[in-house]
Scaffold this motif. Structure first.
Motif, PDB file in Angstrom:
ATOM      1  N   LYS A  34       4.982  -5.215  -2.793  1.00  0.00           N
ATOM      2  CA  LYS A  34       4.165  -6.420  -2.631  1.00  0.00           C
ATOM      3  C   LYS A  34       3.389  -6.625  -3.923  1.00  0.00           C
ATOM      4  O   LYS A  34       2.723  -5.712  -4.413  1.00  0.00           O
ATOM      5  N   ILE A  35       3.494  -7.828  -4.445  1.00  0.00           N
ATOM      6  CA  ILE A  35       2.806  -8.155  -5.693  1.00  0.00           C
ATOM      7  C   ILE A  35       1.659  -9.077  -5.359  1.00  0.00           C
ATOM      8  O   ILE A  35       1.846 -10.171  -4.833  1.00  0.00           O
ATOM      9  N   HIS A  36       0.459  -8.601  -5.648  1.00  0.00           N
ATOM     10  CA  HIS A  36      -0.756  -9.369  -5.419  1.00  0.00           C
ATOM     11  C   HIS A  36      -1.229  -9.928  -6.753  1.00  0.00           C
ATOM     12  O   HIS A  36      -0.688  -9.585  -7.808  1.00  0.00           O
ATOM     13  N   LYS A  37      -2.236 -10.728  -6.717  1.00  0.00           N
ATOM     14  CA  LYS A  37      -2.764 -11.365  -7.916  1.00  0.00           C
ATOM     15  C   LYS A  37      -3.058 -10.357  -9.034  1.00  0.00           C
ATOM     16  O   LYS A  37      -2.681 -10.562 -10.183  1.00  0.00           O
ATOM     17  N   ASP A  38      -3.702  -9.243  -8.689  1.00  0.00           N
ATOM     18  CA  ASP A  38      -4.090  -8.288  -9.720  1.00  0.00           C
ATOM     19  C   ASP A  38      -3.627  -6.860  -9.427  1.00  0.00           C
ATOM     20  O   ASP A  38      -4.141  -5.901 -10.003  1.00  0.00           O
ATOM     21  N   SER A  39      -2.645  -6.689  -8.543  1.00  0.00           N
ATOM     22  CA  SER A  39      -2.154  -5.342  -8.248  1.00  0.00           C
ATOM     23  C   SER A  39      -0.734  -5.392  -7.694  1.00  0.00           C
ATOM     24  O   SER A  39      -0.257  -6.431  -7.254  1.00  0.00           O
ATOM     25  N   ILE A  40      -0.114  -4.236  -7.750  1.00  0.00           N
ATOM     26  CA  ILE A  40       1.233  -4.062  -7.199  1.00  0.00           C
ATOM     27  C   ILE A  40       1.147  -2.951  -6.168  1.00  0.00           C
ATOM     28  O   ILE A  40       0.607  -1.881  -6.444  1.00  0.00           O
ATOM     29  N   GLN A  41       1.672  -3.198  -4.989  1.00  0.00           N
ATOM     30  CA  GLN A  41       1.670  -2.199  -3.919  1.00  0.00           C
ATOM     31  C   GLN A  41       3.106  -1.796  -3.631  1.00  0.00           C
ATOM     32  O   GLN A  41       3.953  -2.649  -3.362  1.00  0.00           O
ATOM     33  N   GLU A  56       4.425   0.756 -12.325  1.00  0.00           N
ATOM     34  CA  GLU A  56       3.490   1.172 -11.273  1.00  0.00           C
ATOM     35  C   GLU A  56       4.047   2.374 -10.509  1.00  0.00           C
ATOM     36  O   GLU A  56       3.301   3.300 -10.163  1.00  0.00           O
ATOM     37  N   ASP A  80       0.107  10.061 -11.337  1.00  0.00           N
ATOM     38  CA  ASP A  80      -1.172  10.257 -10.647  1.00  0.00           C
ATOM     39  C   ASP A  80      -1.114  11.480  -9.727  1.00  0.00           C
ATOM     40  O   ASP A  80      -2.067  12.253  -9.641  1.00  0.00           O
ATOM     41  N   LYS A 123       3.571   5.350 -12.653  1.00  0.00           N
ATOM     42  CA  LYS A 123       2.141   5.673 -12.662  1.00  0.00           C
ATOM     43  C   LYS A 123       1.775   6.458 -11.404  1.00  0.00           C
ATOM     44  O   LYS A 123       1.022   7.433 -11.463  1.00  0.00           O
ATOM     45  N   LYS A 124       2.317   6.054 -10.243  1.00  0.00           N
ATOM     46  CA  LYS A 124       2.041   6.771  -9.001  1.00  0.00           C
ATOM     47  C   LYS A 124       2.513   8.225  -9.090  1.00  0.00           C
ATOM     48  O   LYS A 124       1.829   9.134  -8.630  1.00  0.00           O
TER      49      LYS A 124
END
Length: 170
Positions: free
Chosen positions: A17-24, A81, A88, A84-85
């Motif tokens: 899911k791509i949101h305005k300022d993040s990727i889930q 992303e 992390d 990155k996960k």
């Protein structure tokens, strides 16, 4: 003994899911409905596999790349992303383990481009079949290594068992 194991809810069927300022990425997944729900197979759900297919990380016969409605720049951002996960989670291991090999298994292991991972990473053949199978069967345990008198054997065994239980809980 078992290696240090960390799990990420990030497999091939993971919803993206791509949101305005993040990727889930995940934890929701198409799982066994992947071939019906993923965009590359005519579904409406963008998955991590769709993204990796669009970037040419691998190929699945029957996948229709033109159905993936995310531009290449968006796909690169999603893969970044995902990487990155992974990093992390690795950071949780601690500095003393920075030189240890990192073995990636599960449905998401083969989706990450090797050029974005450092040389510590190993993706064994058939890594994708591991999925959550091992995690579901793994037992939590602890070992108490000591020398004791068995004069009062039952009480000693009960005390050692309690120590092992407390260690496993911790």
């Amino acid at each position: 003994s078992m290696p240090d194991v960390y799990s990420i809810a990030m497999g091939g069927g993971s919803h993206v899911k791509i949101h305005k300022d993040s990727i889930q990425i995940g934890p929701q997944s198409c799982a066994n409905k992947f071939l019906n729900e993923a965009m590359a197979f005519g579904g409406k759900q963008l998955t991590l596999t769709d993204v990796a297919l669009a970037l040419g990380c691998f190929d699945i016969p029957g996948a229709k790349l033109q159905k993936i409605k995310l531009p290449r720049s968006g796909c690169k951002a999603v893969i970044s992303e995902a990487v990155k996960k992974v990093y992390d989670v690795i950071s949780k291991i601690g500095p003393e383990e920075l030189n240890l090999p990192i073995v990636l298994i599960g449905g998401g292991a083969a989706l990450l481009p090797k050029d974005l991972l450092d040389s510590r990473f190993i993706v064994p053949p058939y890594a994708y079949v591991a999925n959550a199978y091992g995690a579901a069967l793994a037992e939590i345990s602890a070992t108490v290594d000591t020398v004791v008198s068995l004069e009062d054997r039952q009480k000693v065994l009960e005390r050692l068992q309690e120590q092992a239980i407390q260690s496993a809980i911790q």
